[in-house]
Design a protein around this motif. Structure first.
Motif, short mmCIF file in Angstrom:
data_model
loop_
_atom_site.label_atom_id
_atom_site.label_comp_id
_atom_site.label_asym_id
_atom_site.label_seq_id
_atom_site.Cartn_x
_atom_site.Cartn_y
_atom_site.Cartn_z
N ASP A 80 -0.60 -4.43 3.47
CA ASP A 80 -0.86 -3.08 4.17
C ASP A 80 -0.07 -3.32 5.57
O ASP A 80 -0.36 -3.93 6.57
N ASP A 126 -1.86 -0.77 9.32
CA ASP A 126 -3.25 -0.38 9.21
C ASP A 126 -3.56 0.51 10.31
O ASP A 126 -3.57 0.11 11.43
N GLY A 127 -4.56 1.58 10.14
CA GLY A 127 -4.81 2.55 11.18
C GLY A 127 -3.79 3.49 11.38
O GLY A 127 -3.82 4.00 12.73
N ARG A 181 -8.70 -0.43 0.14
CA ARG A 181 -8.14 -0.85 -1.13
C ARG A 181 -8.32 -2.34 -1.01
O ARG A 181 -8.25 -3.31 -0.17
N GLU A 227 0.87 -1.23 0.01
CA GLU A 227 -0.09 0.07 -0.07
C GLU A 227 0.77 1.21 -0.11
O GLU A 227 0.49 2.22 -0.48
N GLU A 265 -6.38 -4.70 1.60
CA GLU A 265 -7.37 -4.66 2.79
C GLU A 265 -8.69 -5.51 2.65
O GLU A 265 -8.67 -6.60 3.54
#
Ligand code: AHG
Ligand code: MN
Ligand code: MN
Length: 333
Positions: A116, A119-120, A277, A93, A281
């Motif tokens: 990814d 994430d977050g 995505r 990503e 994701e």
């Protein structure tokens, strides 16, 4: 005494699920497991180090501000996957294009990984759960060549493995290779993951809905209707559902996987394809959800059936307990 099983033992014991595999997938999962420990260490001490906390002062290909930990995690997973040589390429990503590893060992690798790494990101600086999501495919190009973009643009149904790490109140690695979903908790004092959640099954219905409700006015009527159903007493539970939204997909998904619930990132007027995505994701979490008895849909199509057109493609995403996702689909029709 209860018999304990480490992630390493578990991976090896499941190698027989792939009759023609020679252990490369196991080795690949071990690379991810190792990199995740290194990232976990930095996540845990993020508040103490200026090298880890805060913005990297640059943007990724999607125009999003990168955090230092986004960049760090990306480097760690790339390096770990490259070092093993089981993978011919990785798409992240955080990077514009995929990377082919040009070594004789990697060219002979059977797999590609999409990731990814962090994430977050918006939750890093405020000590809220974050995660890593990964997806593994068998390459479609010939062994011995460099990886091609077609290796990465496969439908999610072709995944051979997918998983996530949640850096939460404890650190867990949850993954599937198409034979159920299994969760492992990191014992931090010795740095080993132990099987803590074998054969995770998602409840068929739940009473938690997770969505950024600030966007409510921009959602299409079917989604608005579903949210109103969640809030009303005239739903299947005869009392309002609970709204729970962390803003880290991994953490919201993980809670709903265990407790039953639905996560939604619908299209909005501003973002007609939503935000999430497909390759980094939605597909991996869709594979895990289905393996646990749940569903994942764009509202119009099963996520795992989508033929991706580009690496950073976004799709509307509804994932969670089977009956809840079915209800959303019926209202969106
Ligand atoms: P990432 O940090 O990898 O860019 O992902 C962020 C995603 C996801 O984790 C989260 O559920 C969602 O963005 C939150 O978006 P909103 O702030 O728009 O609700
Ligand atoms: Mn993400
Ligand atoms: Mn990310």
């Amino acid at each position: 005494m209860k018999r304990v099983i480490t992630l390493g033992e578990f991976i090896i014991s499941r190698q027989g699920d792939f009759p023609y595999a020679k252990g490369e997938l196991s080795s690949l999962l071990s690379a991810i497991r190792l990199a995740a420990k290194v990232v976990n260490r930095e996540v845990n001490r993020a508040g103490l180090s200026n090298d880890i906390l805060g913005s990297a002062l640059k943007q990724n290909i999607q125009g999003e501000e990168q955090q230092k930990l986004d960049v760090y995690a990306d480097e760690q997973f790339m390096a770990a996957l490259k070092a093993r040589g089981d993978v011919c390429g990785v798409a992240s990503e955080e990077q514009e294009d995929f990377i082919s590893f040009d070594t004789p060992l990697a060219r002979a690798g059977k797999y590609v990984v999409l990731i990814d790494p962090l994430d977050g990101s918006s939750n890093i600086d405020v000590n809220v759960s974050i995660g890593t999501i990964f997806s593994v495919y068998r390459r479609t190009s010939s062994i011995g060549q460099l990886a091609t973009v077609e290796d990465f643009l496969q439908s999610g149904a072709k995944q051979v493995a997918a998983g996530y790490i949640i850096y939460g109140s404890s650190t867990m690695l949850v993954y599937t290779t198409g034979n159920g979903v299994h969760g492992f908790t990191l014992e931090p004092s010795i740095g080993t993951y132990f099987l803590s959640h074998p054969n995770i099954c998602m409840p068929e219905s739940g009473s938690i809905y997770s969505v950024n409700e600030g966007n409510f006015n921009d959602f299409n009527p079917g989604v608005q209707q579903y949210i109103q159903y969640c809030r009303s007493k005239q739903n299947d539970k005869e009392k309002p559902y609970s709204a729970r939204y962390i803003g880290s997909l991994v953490a919201d998904f993980h809670r709903n996987l265990l407790k039953g619930g639905v996560y939604m990132y619908p299209s909005t007027q501003k973002d007609p394809n939503g935000k999430l995505r497909l390759l980094y994701e939605c597909n991996p979490l869709a594979f895990i959800a289905e393996q646990a008895g749940g569903l994942a849909s764009t509202g119009r199509q099963r996520v795992l059936d989508i033929m991706p057109e580009k690496l950073h493609q976004r799709v509307p995403f509804f994932v969670g307990s089977k009956n809840m996702v079915e209800k959303i689909i019926s209202l969106m029709e």
